[in-house]
Design an enzyme around this catalytic site. Structure first.
Site, PDB file in Angstrom:
ATOM      1  CE  LYS A 199      -5.652 -25.858  -4.097  1.00  0.00           C
ATOM      2  NZ  LYS A 199      -4.350 -25.616  -2.589  1.00  0.00           N
ATOM      3  CB  SER A 240      -4.094 -25.665   1.450  1.00  0.00           C
ATOM      4  OG  SER A 240      -4.535 -24.259   1.636  1.00  0.00           O
ATOM      5  CB  SER A 286      -7.031 -23.384  -0.614  1.00  0.00           C
ATOM      6  OG  SER A 286      -5.666 -24.001  -0.912  1.00  0.00           O
TER       7      SER A 286
HETATM    8  N1  GLN Z   1      -5.855 -21.182   4.880  1.00  0.00           N
HETATM    9  C1  GLN Z   1      -3.852 -20.782   4.859  1.00  0.00           C
HETATM   10  C2  GLN Z   1      -4.025 -19.478   3.570  1.00  0.00           C
HETATM   11  O1  GLN Z   1      -5.210 -18.892   3.705  1.00  0.00           O
HETATM   12  C3  GLN Z   1      -3.609 -21.979   3.918  1.00  0.00           C
HETATM   13  C4  GLN Z   1      -3.424 -21.998   2.164  1.00  0.00           C
HETATM   14  C5  GLN Z   1      -2.660 -23.278   1.496  1.00  0.00           C
HETATM   15  O2  GLN Z   1      -2.818 -24.093   2.575  1.00  0.00           O
HETATM   16  N2  GLN Z   1      -3.157 -22.111  -0.092  1.00  0.00           N
HETATM   17  O3  GLN Z   1      -3.240 -19.050   3.469  1.00  0.00           O
END
Ligand code: GLN
Length: 466
Positions: free
Chosen positions: A74, A173, A149
């Site tokens: 990532k 995410s 994400s």
């Molecule tokens: N969707 C969650 C957020 O927007 C999780 C993001 C993540 O796990 N990095 O914070």
């Protein structure tokens, strides 16, 4: 290229494949699927060089445990000498001076790193739509999002461009994109995997973990990245669990999750079917009450934005990040650089996080959020101590079309089932469950006690065939 790492290993052992040929095929396939916007950057030179080195090591019988694995990372994991941007304009042109511990470990285990994957800006989002590099197409239906994400990470595996992906999970995410793309994604116990070299979003929630087609591959990658690291003082020295699976499992489920009004009826039916199947197979299935469920998402967004506002303060155009060209004096450099460098979602979170930490409101929001988190953690640990695993849906629905969710609060509600594991620091995996009548896949989530990671993975494999 064989789809999974275990198939690749078998092909290498049978002499019907080489790491160099697989790497070439993966690079060509990534090029052919460039319109999905999965990779921010491919690393063809270093990947092919590493592949040749691994082939030579295999010929000598000296290759590491990930020999033959093609892995994506990532775009928030540092890889020395390469660019890393956290999908933000803020880090445009920035080169990592060192490698994340997880990157060092997979290279030492002889994985080939094929490229860095697109994601939401600073990992903030659930659809990969906040990326400065643009959205990612879901390989199963490019008109839909891959989740976020870690959208690029999940899509890189689902599209067959690599065997496995390394990503991060702060509130879901890894698991939500795994569910949206029909693969497995694992968030380890907080502290099990080093965060050194991961660009921080919310440090007390962030955890690095693997995505792969199946749990066997997740296990192979997790084994290599897990374990203490002197460079991350939150990494744990706790011994690894023995991955023994009792013949008769105790599987918990929260009635509120299954009956949640926002849950897609087909996903609900699948969860109920799973519970029935487990009962019929002789396992004990126990309904449990989920206390304070309505506070999970608010607590997560208060605390994670507070931590983000502090973590992202370093991106000011002087210490790190984009510097505004037209600015005079320190104050203006900070203001303009941050205004230009960050996208709207990141700005929203920094503003919210700074507000909840500000003198007059600290106690009402941040302090209260911390107390709520403590109670959620205590309740969660109590529930998990009575079962082998807890079964929940991973997400309320399947992958949605691009641009479909524009209200930030509606987007945050994507995280209702996943944030609990991050608030409590426990391990959780999303495993592929089925196909919706709309053609898209979805996952179910299994959660376990802290540091029960290996047993959780073994249960996912044996009792759920994942
Ligand atoms: N969707 C969650 C957020 O927007 C999780 C993001 C993540 O796990 N990095 O914070």
């Amino acid at each position: 290229m064989p789809r999974t790492f275990h198939e690749a290993k078998a092909a290498l052992a049978a002499g019907t494949a080489s790491v160099a040929a697989m790497t070439k095929a993966a690079l060509a396939e990534a090029g052919a699927k460039a319109q999905l916007n999965i990779f921010v950057e491919l690393f063809p030179e270093s990947a092919l060089e590493k592949a040749a080195e691994v082939d030579a090591k295999l010929a000598r019988g000296q290759a590491g445990p990930l020999a033959g694995a093609i892995i994506s990372i990532k775009d928030n994991l540092c890889y020395a000498g390469n660019r890393v941007s956290a999908a933000s304009r803020m880090l445009e042109g920035y080169t990592s001076p060192y490698s994340a511990t997880v990157v060092e470990r997979i290279l030492a285990a002889d994985a080939v790193i094929i490229g860095r994957t697109n994601c939401d800006e600073f990992a903030m989002g659930s659809s990969n739509e906040t990326s400065a590099h643009g959205p990612v197409g879901n390989p199963l239906d490019p008109a839909r999002v891959p989740g976020g994400s870690s959208g690029g990470a999940a899509a890189s595996v689902a599209a067959g461009l690599c065997h496995m992906a390394l990503a991060s999970d702060t509130g879901g995410s890894i698991r939500q994109p795994a569910s949206f793309c029909g693969i497995a994604g694992f968030k380890p116990t907080y502290g099990r995997v080093s965060r050194y070299g991961l660009i921080a979003f919310a440090s007390s929630f962030d955890q690095v973990g693997p995505l792969a087609h199946d749990v066997a591959d997740v296990e192979s990658l997790q084994k290599v990245i897990a374990g203490p690291d002197p460079r991350d003082n939150t990494s744990s020295h706790r011994p690894f669990a023995v991955p023994q699976v009792p013949a008769k499992l105790k599987v918990g489920y929260y009635t509120q999750c299954v009956d949640h009004p926002g849950l897609d009826p087909e996903i609900k039916a699948h969860v109920e079917h799973q519970l029935e199947r487990l009962r019929a197979a002789g396992h004990e299935v126990v309904p449990m009450e989920l206390a304070m469920a309505e506070l999970f998402v608010p607590a997560y967004y208060i605390l994670s934005t507070a931590e983000a506002s502090s973590n992202l303060a370093r991106f000011d155009g002087i210490r790190y990040g984009h510097r505004a060209q037209q600015a005079e004096g320190v104050e203006e450099v900070f203001r303009k650089s941050r205004s230009e460098g960050f996208g709207p979602e990141v700005k929203r979170r920094i503003l919210l996080g700074t507000f909840v930490l500000s003198a007059g409101y600290y106690d009402a929001y941040y302090g209260q959020g911390m107390r709520v988190r403590r109670l959620i953690r205590d309740n969660t640990l109590h529930a998990l101590s009575g079962v082998d695993v807890m079964l929940t849906p991973t997400c309320p629905a399947t992958a949605f079309p691009h641009g479909h969710i524009s209200d930030p609060v509606a987007m945050y509600l994507q995280d209702i089932f996943t944030v609990q594991a991050n608030l409590a620091g426990v391990p959780a995996i999303s495993i592929p469950a089925g196909r919706h009548s709309n053609g898209m896949p979805f996952g179910i989530q299994l959660m376990a006690k802290p540091f029960d990671d290996e047993r959780l993975l073994a249960i996912a494999r044996h009792a759920f065939g994942a």
